[in-house]
Design an enzyme around this catalytic site. Structure first.
Site, PDB file in Angstrom:
ATOM      1  N   GLY A  89       0.799  -1.212   0.000  1.00 29.59           N
ATOM      2  CA  GLY A  89       0.000   0.000   0.000  1.00 29.59           C
ATOM      3  C   GLY A  89       0.835   1.266   0.000  1.00 29.59           C
TER       4      GLY A  89
ATOM      5  N   LEU B  34      -4.180  -5.937  -4.991  1.00 29.71           N
ATOM      6  CA  LEU B  34      -3.175  -4.890  -4.859  1.00 29.71           C
ATOM      7  C   LEU B  34      -1.863  -5.438  -4.299  1.00 29.71           C
ATOM      8  CD1 LEU B  34      -2.457  -1.866  -5.011  1.00 29.71           C
ATOM      9  CD2 LEU B  34      -3.337  -1.645  -2.668  1.00 29.71           C
ATOM     10  N   ASP B  35      -0.773  -5.214  -5.059  1.00 32.91           N
ATOM     11  CA  ASP B  35       0.582  -5.591  -4.649  1.00 32.91           C
ATOM     12  C   ASP B  35       0.713  -7.076  -4.346  1.00 32.91           C
ATOM     13  OD1 ASP B  35       1.238  -2.898  -4.861  1.00 32.91           O
ATOM     14  OD2 ASP B  35       0.838  -2.497  -2.742  1.00 32.91           O
ATOM     15  N   GLU B  36      -0.086  -7.902  -4.999  1.00 36.45           N
ATOM     16  CA  GLU B  36      -0.056  -9.345  -4.753  1.00 36.45           C
ATOM     17  C   GLU B  36       0.377 -10.139  -5.981  1.00 36.45           C
ATOM     18  OE1 GLU B  36      -0.530 -11.036  -2.062  1.00 36.45           O
ATOM     19  OE2 GLU B  36      -1.511  -9.674  -0.645  1.00 36.45           O
TER      20      GLU B  36
END
Length: 285
Positions: free
Chosen positions: A201, A227-229
């Site tokens: 994040g 998100l960001d995975e």
């Protein structure tokens, strides 16, 4: 006379005889294998292979015609590329310009063999006065919460119009919608200013400072709806100390981000990156 050089990148469910079948077909064309890398993932049961081979006169279409029945028999997912073909790349950025400027420098210096077909930003062009863009088309596409669907449609239209084969989020500080993330699956690389999976994040360097970490890093990964995975392609770190402020971490982090993103893009351009579930297989240079 320079020979024609080709790259094949393929993966399938593992079974005996894969390398033999592919290399025999290449040999039958009279080609010479210059480099071969393979990996058998015993966890997923999938086999990955990258081969570079050449011939003085054989064309790409002739190679494809011979390989297609072999790959079909093996149920392979595969790509074949002439080494001279430069992939079309679309770069997206926001206020921070260090990754964008670095990619353009590496492109101009020949380190990244690609054709930059456009730059998209939600900030106006004069945000990047210190970057030489030359005649690269620049598209200012501002975005708000209310206009996000329309703005993403504009990006999609530009991808189609330019024929972009890879989209690079060079510190593009907008979260892509699930729909757009799905449409770009496997062909959109993001740089996250943190050593994922930690500190996801916003403001990850400030998060890291608050935790008193001794290493900071950056992560280049494929974009997914989470998100960001997305599957991680490349990472790097740098040691820090209690003397470093959050601002100091940001400054040091920018250097890490630049080199991590550049390596990930180069690996992709060289057909070295394979998605493997929520992970990747990346063959080294």
């Amino acid at each position: 006379m320079d020979s024609n050089r080709f790259i094949i990148a393929a993966h399938c469910v593992n079974r005996p005889g894969i390398v033999s079948a592919v290399s025999t077909a290449i040999f039958g064309l009279g080609c010479n294998i210059l480099d071969s890398q393979q990996f058998d993932d015993t966890e997923s049961g999938r086999f990955f292979v990258r081969m570079v081979f050449n011939h003085d006169t054989v064309t790409l279409d002739e190679v494809r015609a011979v390989l297609e029945p072999v790959m079909s028999e093996l149920d392979m997912e595969w790509t074949l590329r002439d080494r001279e073909h430069r992939r079309k790349v679309l770069l997206l950025a926001s206020r921070f310009d260090h990754c964008l400027g670095d990619l353009l420098y590496r492109w101009r210096s020949g380190d990244l063999e690609m054709d930059v077909v456009g730059i998209i930003s939600n900030y106006p062009r004069d945000t990047y006065k210190q970057i030489t863009m030359g005649d690269i088309p620049f598209h200012h596409l501002p975005i708000t919460k209310e206009t996000k669907p329309q703005q993403e449609q504009q990006i999609t239209d530009l991808i189609e119009e330019t024929g972009a084969e890879l989209v690079v989020l060079a510190r593009y500080m907008q979260i892509l919608s699930d729909q757009m993330s799905r449409s770009l699956s496997g062909k959109c690389i993001n740089i996250h200013h943190s050593f994922l999976p930690g500190f996801k994040g916003a403001r990850p360097y400030h998060q890291a400072h608050e935790r008193g970490v001794k290493l900071i890093g950056a992560t280049a990964h494929f974009v997914t709806g989470d998100l960001d995975e997305g599957p991680i392609i490349e990472q790097d770190v740098e040691r820090i100390s209690h003397r470093d402020t959050p601002e100091g971490l940001v400054r040091k982090g920018r250097d890490i981000e630049r080199r991590v993103l550049a390596r990930a893009v180069r690996y992709y351009l060289q057909d070295r990156v394979f998605m493997n579930g929520n992970k990747t297989v990346v063959f080294p240079e």
